[in-house]
Design a protein around this motif. Sequence first.
Motif, PDB file in Angstrom:
ATOM      1  N   VAL A  32       1.972  74.368 141.484  1.00  0.00           N
ATOM      2  CA  VAL A  32       2.223  74.640 140.445  1.00  0.00           C
ATOM      3  C   VAL A  32       0.977  75.073 139.377  1.00  0.00           C
ATOM      4  CG1 VAL A  32       2.410  73.339 138.110  1.00  0.00           C
ATOM      5  CG2 VAL A  32       4.082  72.851 140.110  1.00  0.00           C
ATOM      6  N   GLY A  33      -0.153  74.439 139.953  1.00  0.00           N
ATOM      7  CA  GLY A  33      -1.305  75.169 139.342  1.00  0.00           C
ATOM      8  C   GLY A  33      -1.704  76.767 139.772  1.00  0.00           C
ATOM      9  N   ILE A  34      -1.405  77.099 141.117  1.00  0.00           N
ATOM     10  CA  ILE A  34      -1.576  78.373 141.236  1.00  0.00           C
ATOM     11  C   ILE A  34      -0.492  79.427 140.494  1.00  0.00           C
ATOM     12  CG2 ILE A  34      -1.242  80.262 143.222  1.00  0.00           C
ATOM     13  CD1 ILE A  34      -2.115  77.679 144.998  1.00  0.00           C
ATOM     14  N   ALA A  35       0.697  79.023 140.181  1.00  0.00           N
ATOM     15  CA  ALA A  35       1.530  79.701 139.622  1.00  0.00           C
ATOM     16  C   ALA A  35       1.264  79.821 138.021  1.00  0.00           C
ATOM     17  CB  ALA A  35       2.705  79.026 139.604  1.00  0.00           C
ATOM     18  N   LEU A  36       0.770  78.463 137.450  1.00  0.00           N
ATOM     19  CA  LEU A  36       0.091  78.743 135.976  1.00  0.00           C
ATOM     20  C   LEU A  36      -1.006  79.572 136.008  1.00  0.00           C
ATOM     21  CD1 LEU A  36       0.549  74.817 134.980  1.00  0.00           C
ATOM     22  CD2 LEU A  36       2.126  76.689 134.486  1.00  0.00           C
ATOM     23  N   ASP A  37      -1.911  79.520 136.795  1.00  0.00           N
ATOM     24  CA  ASP A  37      -3.024  80.512 136.870  1.00  0.00           C
ATOM     25  C   ASP A  37      -2.792  81.884 136.835  1.00  0.00           C
ATOM     26  OD1 ASP A  37      -6.020  81.050 137.016  1.00  0.00           O
ATOM     27  OD2 ASP A  37      -5.522  81.839 139.099  1.00  0.00           O
ATOM     28  N   THR A  38      -1.673  82.233 137.708  1.00  0.00           N
ATOM     29  CA  THR A  38      -1.338  83.663 137.920  1.00  0.00           C
ATOM     30  C   THR A  38      -0.608  83.958 136.405  1.00  0.00           C
ATOM     31  OG1 THR A  38      -0.890  83.128 140.358  1.00  0.00           O
ATOM     32  CG2 THR A  38       0.097  85.033 139.268  1.00  0.00           C
ATOM     33  N   ALA A  39       0.150  83.212 135.937  1.00  0.00           N
ATOM     34  CA  ALA A  39       0.969  83.494 134.605  1.00  0.00           C
ATOM     35  C   ALA A  39      -0.091  83.750 133.728  1.00  0.00           C
ATOM     36  CB  ALA A  39       1.783  82.411 134.290  1.00  0.00           C
ATOM     37  N   ALA A  40      -0.909  83.129 133.649  1.00  0.00           N
ATOM     38  CA  ALA A  40      -2.156  83.084 132.549  1.00  0.00           C
ATOM     39  C   ALA A  40      -2.991  84.445 132.738  1.00  0.00           C
ATOM     40  CB  ALA A  40      -3.273  81.856 132.546  1.00  0.00           C
ATOM     41  N   VAL A  42      -1.620  87.190 133.966  1.00  0.00           N
ATOM     42  CA  VAL A  42      -0.904  88.212 133.590  1.00  0.00           C
ATOM     43  C   VAL A  42      -0.828  88.261 132.060  1.00  0.00           C
ATOM     44  CG1 VAL A  42       1.508  88.934 133.886  1.00  0.00           C
ATOM     45  CG2 VAL A  42       0.509  88.056 135.782  1.00  0.00           C
ATOM     46  N   ILE A  43      -0.678  87.166 131.568  1.00  0.00           N
ATOM     47  CA  ILE A  43      -0.370  87.164 130.007  1.00  0.00           C
ATOM     48  C   ILE A  43      -1.752  87.716 129.301  1.00  0.00           C
ATOM     49  CG2 ILE A  43      -0.273  85.725 128.055  1.00  0.00           C
ATOM     50  CD1 ILE A  43       1.750  83.899 129.752  1.00  0.00           C
ATOM     51  N   PHE A  44      -2.982  87.349 129.773  1.00  0.00           N
ATOM     52  CA  PHE A  44      -4.284  87.338 129.170  1.00  0.00           C
ATOM     53  C   PHE A  44      -4.533  88.826 129.588  1.00  0.00           C
ATOM     54  CE2 PHE A  44      -4.081  82.736 128.564  1.00  0.00           C
ATOM     55  CZ  PHE A  44      -4.385  82.833 127.020  1.00  0.00           C
ATOM     56  N   LEU A  45      -4.461  89.350 130.877  1.00  0.00           N
ATOM     57  CA  LEU A  45      -5.217  90.319 131.464  1.00  0.00           C
ATOM     58  C   LEU A  45      -4.346  91.519 131.779  1.00  0.00           C
ATOM     59  CD1 LEU A  45      -7.544  88.862 134.056  1.00  0.00           C
ATOM     60  CD2 LEU A  45      -8.019  89.614 131.781  1.00  0.00           C
ATOM     61  N   GLY A  46      -3.067  91.263 131.661  1.00  0.00           N
ATOM     62  CA  GLY A  46      -2.114  92.264 131.541  1.00  0.00           C
ATOM     63  C   GLY A  46      -1.782  92.389 133.124  1.00  0.00           C
ATOM     64  N   ARG A  47      -0.729  93.390 133.452  1.00  0.00           N
ATOM     65  CA  ARG A  47      -0.197  93.718 134.905  1.00  0.00           C
ATOM     66  C   ARG A  47      -1.408  94.287 135.669  1.00  0.00           C
ATOM     67  NH1 ARG A  47       5.366  96.008 135.388  1.00  0.00           N
ATOM     68  NH2 ARG A  47       4.685  95.905 137.595  1.00  0.00           N
ATOM     69  N   ASP A  48      -2.206  95.051 134.960  1.00  0.00           N
ATOM     70  CA  ASP A  48      -3.179  95.731 135.704  1.00  0.00           C
ATOM     71  C   ASP A  48      -4.651  94.930 136.023  1.00  0.00           C
ATOM     72  OD1 ASP A  48      -1.661  97.923 135.661  1.00  0.00           O
ATOM     73  OD2 ASP A  48      -2.393  98.779 133.925  1.00  0.00           O
ATOM     74  N   GLY A  49      -4.653  93.721 135.291  1.00  0.00           N
ATOM     75  CA  GLY A  49      -5.690  92.894 135.395  1.00  0.00           C
ATOM     76  C   GLY A  49      -6.944  93.412 134.815  1.00  0.00           C
TER      77      GLY A  49
END
Length: 52
Positions: A32-40, A42-49
């Motif tokens: 769950v922590g990994i999923a939340l980190d990944t979602a954050a 994507v939200i804050f940095l965008g799909r391109d990182g």
Amino acid sequence: MSSRNESHTAPAGATAAQGRHRNPLRSAVRNVGIALDTAARVIFLGRDGVWL
């Protein structure tokens, strides 16, 4: 005729060590922590990182 290599060894870290049992709750919390980190990310940095 096919031969099987019974002495094949997996790369280090590819499989759990013998006799080591992982706590399922700890694994779930980690996933769950990994999923939340990944979602954050994507939200804050965008799909391109990269920042907007």
